[in-house]
Design a protein around this motif. Structure first.
Motif: not given
Length: 330
Positions: A173-180, A304-307, A312-316
């Motif tokens: 849940g935290a990883a999804a929030l921090l990503a999105d 976990l956020v990167a995964a 999107r993370g790779l592009q950044a």
């Protein structure tokens, strides 16, 4: 009639003795005193019998003094799987006026510990050094290396403790929030400003619109004013807690932001306003709060956020690399 009165007095005296928590005085007014009493009760040396269940409940309360200090009787009873009345009876059996009086011992102890946290930690370090000097044998170990090795072992212990109680659902849940989330702000002060900076830097490598909540020193209120419901605020503080960080978490949650807390125990004031709270111990011989386990946790959370971000993370990261290359070429 006189005989009846004498019997009544003897019964009352026996009842008083049964209620007495300590054959030498009143109910303990410190957590350490309560621990000593619990040991004496277990050895049948206190002139007081609690019964097996009540003694077990007392022992479990003493294992979590921070929680006892701040949680309600109902919450504690639920956590211990007993009735609230069990805790009330235990308190009076020990000689307290009621559960509130019993709880005040834990609250006073917690307040005292917070007031003198850094001094207490430093005193432990000095005491350990003196004790080693008195008992040292020529075992070939450098005292300087031992200091570092001891801290490393303690950090490993802290890591093992937090790993044992990590929730996979909270991590996802935290990883999804921090990503999105549209925007992410991270807040920590004093020692934990370094952790906030590390987490902010890592997130900024793989997504946009991440910053410290008070990056420019213009105030937390100004930082929160730039956020909207649905944005994420990550807060971090441990005992002795920084009141302003706890207040920022409460205000952010009240304004519709989602709070993620990185803290130490369920007794932390950062836990109630947080959707996800991660409890990381910091017990060590370091004269301040040990940060080793916190850094490892944050590295794991960032992965976990990167995964979750995936492409999107790779592009950044790729864009970041191009900018670094351009700057180095110039």
């Amino acid at each position: 009639m006189d005989t009846d009165k004498r019997k009544t007095r003897r019964t009352a005296a026996n009842n008083d003795e049964a209620r007495a928590p300590d054959t030498f005085g009143a109910a303990p007014r410190s957590v350490d005193g309560l621990r000593e009493l619990a040991v004496r009760i277990g050895r049948d040396e206190a002139g007081l019998s609690l019964g097996g269940k009540a003694h077990t409940v007392l022992a479990r309360l003493l294992e979590r003094p921070e929680e006892v200090a701040v949680r309600t009787i109902t919450d504690l009873a639920t956590a211990l799987d007993v009735n609230a009345s069990t805790l009330t009876r235990l308190s009076t059996k020990l000689g307290y006026a009621g559960f509130a009086d019993f709880q005040s011992v834990f609250r006073d102890s917690l307040a005292q510990r917070h007031r003198h946290f850094y001094t207490h930690q430093a005193e432990r370090l000095v005491t350990h050094k003196k004790a080693r000097a008195r008992t040292r044998v020529d075992d070939g170990a450098s005292p300087e290396v031992e200091v570092v090795a001891k801290l490393a072992r303690e950090s490993i212990g802290n890591v093992e403790t937090f790993l044992a109680r990590l929730s996979a659902a909270d991590l996802r849940g935290a990883a999804a929030l921090l990503a999105d989330a549209p925007r992410v702000r991270v807040h920590g002060v004093r020692q934990f400003s370094a952790l906030a900076g590390f987490l902010c830097y890592g997130l900024g490598m793989i997504r946009t619109d991440v910053a410290l909540l008070d990056a420019q020193g213009i105030g937390v209120a100004q930082g929160l004013a730039h956020l909207q419901p649905g944005d994420v605020v990550v807060v971090s503080s441990v005992a002795p807690y920084t009141r302003s960080v706890a207040e920022a978490a409460v205000v952010a949650a009240g304004a519709g932001m989602t709070v993620i807390a990185i803290t130490d125990t369920l007794a932390s004031p950062l836990v109630p306003p947080a959707r996800h709270a991660f409890l990381i111990p910091h017990e060590s011989s370091f004269f301040s709060n040990s940060m080793g386990a916190y850094l490892i946790f944050c590295e794991g959370l960032l992965n976990l956020v990167a995964a979750h971000l995936g492409k999107r993370g790779l592009q950044a990261l790729s864009r970041r690399e191009r900018l670094i290359t351009a700057l180095e070429r110039d």
